[in-house]
Design a protein around this motif. Structure first.
Motif, PDB file in Angstrom:
ATOM      1  N   LEU A 214      99.236  24.326  47.444  1.00 55.05           N
ATOM      2  CA  LEU A 214      98.587  24.495  46.002  1.00 55.05           C
ATOM      3  C   LEU A 214      99.075  23.579  45.075  1.00 55.05           C
ATOM      4  CD1 LEU A 214      97.884  28.235  46.018  1.00 55.05           C
ATOM      5  CD2 LEU A 214      96.173  26.640  46.366  1.00 55.05           C
ATOM      6  N   ASP A 225      90.997  23.095  37.814  1.00 53.48           N
ATOM      7  CA  ASP A 225      90.327  24.382  38.154  1.00 53.48           C
ATOM      8  C   ASP A 225      89.652  24.492  39.652  1.00 53.48           C
ATOM      9  OD1 ASP A 225      88.484  22.502  37.864  1.00 53.48           O
ATOM     10  OD2 ASP A 225      87.055  23.694  36.554  1.00 53.48           O
ATOM     11  N   ILE A 227      89.330  25.065  43.394  1.00 50.65           N
ATOM     12  CA  ILE A 227      89.539  26.473  44.006  1.00 50.65           C
ATOM     13  C   ILE A 227      89.706  25.984  45.497  1.00 50.65           C
ATOM     14  CG2 ILE A 227      87.889  27.764  42.857  1.00 50.65           C
ATOM     15  CD1 ILE A 227      85.913  27.684  44.814  1.00 50.65           C
ATOM     16  N   GLN A 261      96.944  34.296  52.425  1.00 52.92           N
ATOM     17  CA  GLN A 261      96.332  33.288  51.717  1.00 52.92           C
ATOM     18  C   GLN A 261      95.584  33.670  50.644  1.00 52.92           C
ATOM     19  OE1 GLN A 261      93.722  31.308  54.654  1.00 52.92           O
ATOM     20  NE2 GLN A 261      95.325  30.086  55.365  1.00 52.92           N
ATOM     21  N   MET A 264      97.734  34.410  47.982  1.00 52.89           N
ATOM     22  CA  MET A 264      98.422  33.182  47.477  1.00 52.89           C
ATOM     23  C   MET A 264      97.463  32.469  46.595  1.00 52.89           C
ATOM     24  SD  MET A 264     101.441  33.169  48.163  1.00 52.89           S
ATOM     25  CE  MET A 264     102.053  31.398  47.913  1.00 52.89           C
ATOM     26  N   GLY A 265      96.205  32.745  46.495  1.00 52.43           N
ATOM     27  CA  GLY A 265      95.106  31.976  45.571  1.00 52.43           C
ATOM     28  C   GLY A 265      93.930  31.420  46.218  1.00 52.43           C
ATOM     29  N   LYS A 267      90.395  31.324  47.653  1.00 52.17           N
ATOM     30  CA  LYS A 267      89.324  32.272  47.007  1.00 52.17           C
ATOM     31  C   LYS A 267      88.591  32.651  48.015  1.00 52.17           C
ATOM     32  CE  LYS A 267      90.555  31.496  42.958  1.00 52.17           C
ATOM     33  NZ  LYS A 267      91.206  32.492  41.983  1.00 52.17           N
ATOM     34  N   GLN A 308     104.295  38.993  44.469  1.00 48.83           N
ATOM     35  CA  GLN A 308     105.417  37.981  44.600  1.00 48.83           C
ATOM     36  C   GLN A 308     106.618  38.431  43.962  1.00 48.83           C
ATOM     37  OE1 GLN A 308     103.161  34.194  42.877  1.00 48.83           O
ATOM     38  NE2 GLN A 308     103.669  33.436  45.015  1.00 48.83           N
ATOM     39  N   ASN A 312     109.549  33.752  44.810  1.00 52.28           N
ATOM     40  CA  ASN A 312     108.170  33.411  45.381  1.00 52.28           C
ATOM     41  C   ASN A 312     107.812  33.632  46.765  1.00 52.28           C
ATOM     42  OD1 ASN A 312     107.403  31.821  42.903  1.00 52.28           O
ATOM     43  ND2 ASN A 312     108.337  30.194  43.412  1.00 52.28           N
TER      44      ASN A 312
END
Length: 321
Positions: A214, A225, A227, A261, A264-265, A267, A308, A312
């Motif tokens: 990421l 922005d 994704i 996942q 961790m962001g 989508k 987290q 991290n």
């Protein structure tokens, strides 16, 4: 949530099956795929993956490709306008047939891993899915973007195992090619693939790689922005290894990776499976498909918490798994 979102790779939905002559379209295979998904969930999120260039549009006809119904299907188009026209026709048909655009994401290609040569014009002539160059791929992304209606997201590109920032990786070269063409900003969603054989027993590695990934994509020119979507999550394993892990353990690993996942962001995650009604693809890994079915069943009541720590690292708590 489990919305049974869908991504296509069936032969019946490939470009060559839906443009039967230049500018002549037959959407029967795609319609079946869309209706299958809408019948499960009218609000599902669909991703269409471009795959299988028609013979009459191929830049490199007769090139190596993994599907036998046509030759050279892994070729980029020789005229990018033909690709733009296909995309426009595809969405015009959706609007006429369903009264709305039902496919939210359009993915540039499936696993277009290129040669390790750092040149943006180098081609991987023996890759089973794509035989074009990084510049070809960038031109395809630009052509697709021109045909997409407002609000439809361009996803690119579904790499498997080449997501690093090493200069010879297709991920890096694709972004450089787009940047050189002034188009690095056009990618709305970044897609990659995960499989059991990527390291089922090393949860820390999965977390570290996702976090670093990421960060890296921002350095390669993506918009802040953008994704990230795992557009293919599967358990495709040789029989011996799958027997070693066991179907339930494979399903549990899939659950863990998906949860990690997302925490961790990422989508969204699309599970890899073949549609049984498509008799042109015979699943070679029946036990792997059974593991994904087990995952669906287990996932119906899955709950997890994630957070987290200051260094991290990620902790996860699973229920009903």
């Amino acid at each position: 949530s489990h919305d049974r979102s869908g991504r296509n790779l069936d032969v019946s939905t490939q470009w060559a099956r839906n443009e039967t002559a230049p500018g002549v379209y037959n959407w029967a295979g795609i319609e079946e795929w869309i209706v299958d998904n809408l019948n499960i969930n009218p609000n599902c999120t669909l991703m269409y993956t471009l795959f299988g260039t028609p013979v009459f549009h191929q830049k490199y006809p007769g090139s190596f490709w993994s599907y036998g119904y046509i030759s050279g299907g892994g070729s980029p188009p020789k005229d990018m306008a033909a690709l733009t026209n296909f995309v426009r026709a595809f969405y015009a048909w959706q609007l006429k047939r369903f009264g709305r655009y039902v496919v939210k994401y359009f993915e540039v290609w499936n696993e277009p891993n290129t040669t390790n040569d750092v040149s943006l014009d180098a081609r991987h002539t023996q890759n089973k899915f794509f035989c074009g160059s990084s510049n070809d791929l960038a031109d395809m992304a630009i052509a697709i973007k021109k045909g997409l209606p407002e609000g439809i997201l361009l996803a690119g590109v579904a790499w498997e195992g080449q997501e690093t920032n090493w200069p010879g990786s297709c991920h890096t070269k694709f972004m450089k090619a787009l940047s050189n063409k002034g188009a690095a900003h056009i990618i709305d969603a970044l897609t990659g693939h995960s499989y059991v054989y990527h390291g089922p027993n090393d949860w820390g590695k999965v977390i570290d790689e996702m976090g670093n990934y990421l960060k890296r994509v921002m350095d390669l020119g993506y918009r802040p922005d953008v994704i990230v979507i795992n557009s293919e999550m599967g358990a495709e394993l040789p029989g011996q290894r799958l027997a070693e892990y066991g179907e339930e353990n494979v399903a549990l690993w899939i659950l863990r990776v998906i949860s990690t996942q997302i925490a961790m962001g990422v989508k969204g995650v699309y599970l890899y499976n073949y549609r049984a009604s498509d008799n042109e693809i015979n699943p070679k890994h029946a036990k792997g498909m059974a593991a994904i079915t087990t995952m669906h069943n287990m996932g119906g009541s899955l709950l997890y918490r994630a957070g987290q720590t200051v260094n991290n690292r990620l902790w996860l708590s699973f229920v009903d798994a």
